[in-house]
Motif scaffolding. Structure first.
Motif, PDB file in Angstrom:
ATOM      1  N   ALA A  59       0.719  -1.182   0.161  1.00 42.57           N
ATOM      2  CA  ALA A  59      -0.010  -0.060   0.073  1.00 42.57           C
ATOM      3  C   ALA A  59       0.761   1.217  -0.031  1.00 42.57           C
ATOM      4  O   ALA A  59       0.630   2.173  -0.666  1.00 42.57           O
ATOM      5  N   GLY A  60       2.021   1.249   0.708  1.00 46.95           N
ATOM      6  CA  GLY A  60       2.842   2.210   0.903  1.00 46.95           C
ATOM      7  C   GLY A  60       3.416   3.272  -0.435  1.00 46.95           C
ATOM      8  O   GLY A  60       2.987   4.273  -0.895  1.00 46.95           O
ATOM      9  N   PRO A  61       3.728   2.225  -1.395  1.00 44.41           N
ATOM     10  CA  PRO A  61       4.304   2.547  -2.447  1.00 44.41           C
ATOM     11  C   PRO A  61       3.238   3.254  -3.713  1.00 44.41           C
ATOM     12  O   PRO A  61       3.267   4.385  -4.326  1.00 44.41           O
ATOM     13  N   LEU A  62       1.989   2.591  -3.447  1.00 45.98           N
ATOM     14  CA  LEU A  62       0.876   2.975  -4.265  1.00 45.98           C
ATOM     15  C   LEU A  62       0.415   4.600  -3.650  1.00 45.98           C
ATOM     16  O   LEU A  62       0.179   5.258  -4.351  1.00 45.98           O
ATOM     17  N   LEU A  63       0.489   4.729  -2.416  1.00 44.33           N
ATOM     18  CA  LEU A  63      -0.143   5.730  -1.985  1.00 44.33           C
ATOM     19  C   LEU A  63       1.114   7.091  -2.017  1.00 44.33           C
ATOM     20  O   LEU A  63       0.595   8.071  -2.193  1.00 44.33           O
ATOM     21  N   GLY A  64       2.298   6.524  -1.986  1.00 46.08           N
ATOM     22  CA  GLY A  64       3.451   7.431  -2.290  1.00 46.08           C
ATOM     23  C   GLY A  64       3.308   7.936  -3.735  1.00 46.08           C
ATOM     24  O   GLY A  64       3.509   9.236  -3.991  1.00 46.08           O
ATOM     25  N   GLY A  65       2.971   7.093  -4.575  1.00 48.48           N
ATOM     26  CA  GLY A  65       3.034   7.547  -6.018  1.00 48.48           C
ATOM     27  C   GLY A  65       1.764   8.473  -6.264  1.00 48.48           C
ATOM     28  O   GLY A  65       1.851   9.472  -6.954  1.00 48.48           O
ATOM     29  N   PHE A  66       0.648   8.303  -5.539  1.00 46.97           N
ATOM     30  CA  PHE A  66      -0.555   8.904  -5.652  1.00 46.97           C
ATOM     31  C   PHE A  66      -0.357  10.369  -5.204  1.00 46.97           C
ATOM     32  O   PHE A  66      -1.104  11.236  -5.499  1.00 46.97           O
TER      33      PHE A  66
END
Length: 168
Positions: free
Chosen positions: A160-167
């Motif tokens: 979830a972290g990299p997805l949220l960071g990219g968002f």
């Protein structure tokens, strides 16, 4: 002479399964907070640092967090032995959140680096004290299962972290 739970020499009292789950849920939320921070920030950091105009100081932002979190781990262990786990864990949460707020409001690289250092002080406590508290409240025979749940928290954060960071 019988020892009552109120007696200082009585040692820890056994918690019910429901009480253990409540404590464990709080600990896992704290660990998820710290793990998500690391994975979100690692993805979004080049953009954040670029907007602040300090790409040449990118490594300092990462190093400030890593140094303070690593250095604080043994200190949290000793201080929690002296003053109690709960108050020290609450202090770690406050330090982590304070560093997060200041990091989010940073207008220059120096503020961001210092705020990440403060956040690292809290993050070191969140991680280490969670493990210490689990060891305090869970019988050795059952710790493997609870450590598996801890692994699931990190797996969730790593996805979830990299997805949220990219968002962001």
């Amino acid at each position: 002479m019988s020892l009552t739970p109120e007696s200082p020499s009585a040692g820890p009292t056994a918690l019910t399964h429901r009480q253990i789950l409540i404590v464990f849920s709080g600990l896992m939320l704290g660990m998820l907070l710290a793990a998500l921070d690391q994975t979100i920030v690692s993805t979004a950091l080049p953009t954040i640092v670029g907007e602040l105009g300090g790409l040449n100081h990118l490594s300092w932002v990462v190093t400030a967090y890593l140094l303070t979190s690593t250095a604080s781990v043994p200190l949290y262990g000793k201080i929690s032995d002296l003053y109690g786990r709960k108050i020290v864990f609450q202090f770690a949460i406050v330090m982590f959140l304070l560093g997060s707020v200041v990091s989010g409001a940073a207008q220059n690289m120096l503020t961001l680096i210092i705020a990440r250092g403060v956040q690292g002080i809290g993050g070191g406590g969140l991680m280490s004290l969670s493990m210490i508290i689990i060891a305090d409240i869970v019988a050795p025979r059952e710790r493997g299962r609870y450590q598996g749940y801890t692994g699931a928290v990190f797996a969730t954060a790593s996805v979830a972290g990299p997805l949220l960071g990219g968002f962001f």
